[in-house]
Motif scaffolding. Structure first.
Motif, PDB file in Angstrom:
ATOM      1  N   ASN A 172       0.819  -1.291  -0.039  1.00 45.42           N
ATOM      2  CA  ASN A 172      -0.030   0.079   0.053  1.00 45.42           C
ATOM      3  C   ASN A 172       1.008   1.304   0.014  1.00 45.42           C
ATOM      4  OD1 ASN A 172      -2.662  -1.237  -0.115  1.00 45.42           O
ATOM      5  ND2 ASN A 172      -2.614  -1.374   1.938  1.00 45.42           N
ATOM      6  N   VAL A 173       2.116   1.120   0.733  1.00 47.90           N
ATOM      7  CA  VAL A 173       2.794   2.456   0.718  1.00 47.90           C
ATOM      8  C   VAL A 173       3.822   2.612  -0.434  1.00 47.90           C
ATOM      9  CG1 VAL A 173       4.851   3.556   2.036  1.00 47.90           C
ATOM     10  CG2 VAL A 173       2.608   2.385   3.279  1.00 47.90           C
ATOM     11  N   TRP A 174       4.772   1.402  -0.858  1.00 48.27           N
ATOM     12  CA  TRP A 174       5.528   1.434  -1.999  1.00 48.27           C
ATOM     13  C   TRP A 174       5.065   1.151  -3.008  1.00 48.27           C
ATOM     14  CZ3 TRP A 174      10.166   3.771  -1.110  1.00 48.27           C
ATOM     15  CH2 TRP A 174      10.507   3.907   0.240  1.00 48.27           C
ATOM     16  N   GLY A 175       3.928   0.293  -3.301  1.00 43.36           N
ATOM     17  CA  GLY A 175       3.377  -0.160  -4.449  1.00 43.36           C
ATOM     18  C   GLY A 175       4.053  -1.440  -4.882  1.00 43.36           C
ATOM     19  N   ILE A 176       4.001  -1.884  -6.010  1.00 43.01           N
ATOM     20  CA  ILE A 176       4.505  -3.128  -6.682  1.00 43.01           C
ATOM     21  C   ILE A 176       4.975  -2.880  -8.014  1.00 43.01           C
ATOM     22  CG2 ILE A 176       2.066  -3.903  -7.329  1.00 43.01           C
ATOM     23  CD1 ILE A 176       2.786  -6.796  -6.303  1.00 43.01           C
ATOM     24  N   ILE A 177       5.829  -4.073  -8.169  1.00 40.87           N
ATOM     25  CA  ILE A 177       6.694  -4.018  -9.631  1.00 40.87           C
ATOM     26  C   ILE A 177       5.945  -5.348 -10.282  1.00 40.87           C
ATOM     27  CG2 ILE A 177       8.656  -4.490 -10.785  1.00 40.87           C
ATOM     28  CD1 ILE A 177      10.171  -2.946  -8.463  1.00 40.87           C
ATOM     29  N   PHE A 178       5.588  -5.247 -11.286  1.00 44.16           N
ATOM     30  CA  PHE A 178       5.010  -6.492 -12.028  1.00 44.16           C
ATOM     31  C   PHE A 178       6.207  -6.881 -12.993  1.00 44.16           C
ATOM     32  CE2 PHE A 178       1.109  -4.626 -10.533  1.00 44.16           C
ATOM     33  CZ  PHE A 178       0.346  -5.690 -10.041  1.00 44.16           C
ATOM     34  N   ILE A 179       6.472  -8.181 -13.083  1.00 41.60           N
ATOM     35  CA  ILE A 179       7.517  -8.650 -14.067  1.00 41.60           C
ATOM     36  C   ILE A 179       6.602  -9.219 -15.247  1.00 41.60           C
ATOM     37  CG2 ILE A 179       9.301 -10.274 -14.336  1.00 41.60           C
ATOM     38  CD1 ILE A 179       9.799  -8.475 -12.158  1.00 41.60           C
ATOM     39  N   ASN A 180       6.917  -8.471 -16.355  1.00 40.87           N
ATOM     40  CA  ASN A 180       5.917  -8.732 -17.537  1.00 40.87           C
ATOM     41  C   ASN A 180       6.655  -9.631 -18.318  1.00 40.87           C
ATOM     42  OD1 ASN A 180       3.997  -6.559 -16.853  1.00 40.87           O
ATOM     43  ND2 ASN A 180       5.529  -4.987 -17.536  1.00 40.87           N
ATOM     44  N   ARG A 181       6.007 -10.750 -18.217  1.00 38.79           N
ATOM     45  CA  ARG A 181       6.168 -12.014 -19.061  1.00 38.79           C
ATOM     46  C   ARG A 181       5.085 -12.216 -20.359  1.00 38.79           C
ATOM     47  NH1 ARG A 181       7.998 -14.611 -13.955  1.00 38.79           N
ATOM     48  NH2 ARG A 181      10.394 -14.355 -14.003  1.00 38.79           N
TER      49      ARG A 181
END
Length: 99
Positions: free
Chosen positions: A22-31
């Motif tokens: 909620n604070v930092w967010g998320i990185i999605f690994i795009n495959r």
């Protein structure tokens, strides 16, 4: 190596993960295969984040230990309109986004 965590460990992970997400967010690994599955299922980037926010301890499957690139990957399964989604989550580095 695969590890199966007990209920208390999964709850502790989620208590740490959700506020960080909620604070930092998320990185999605795009495959490519994952992107195609999301398109076919009609899951938008916003919907993808909402699905992750709703992960509960009952959705836990297993943990992949010491994955080289991202650290421990916690694996969850979440139903989306009758399709089981396979979701891998890492806490990421301290002070940075989750993965």
């Amino acid at each position: 190596m695969i590890s199966i965590k007990n209920e208390q460990e999964v709850e502790a992970f989620l208590r740490e993960f959700k506020p960080k997400f909620n604070v930092w967010g998320i990185i999605f690994i795009n495959r490519e295969k994952n992107e195609e599955a999301l398109r076919v299922l009609g899951i938008t980037p916003i919907a993808r984040e909402e699905i992750i926010k709703k992960i509960e301890k009952e959705d836990y499957s297993h943990t992949v230990i010491d994955e080289v690139s991202f650290g421990d990957m916690w694996v969850f399964g979440k139903d989306y309109d009758g399709t089981e989604l396979y979701i891998k989550i890492s806490m990421g580095r301290p002070g940075n986004k989750t993965i």
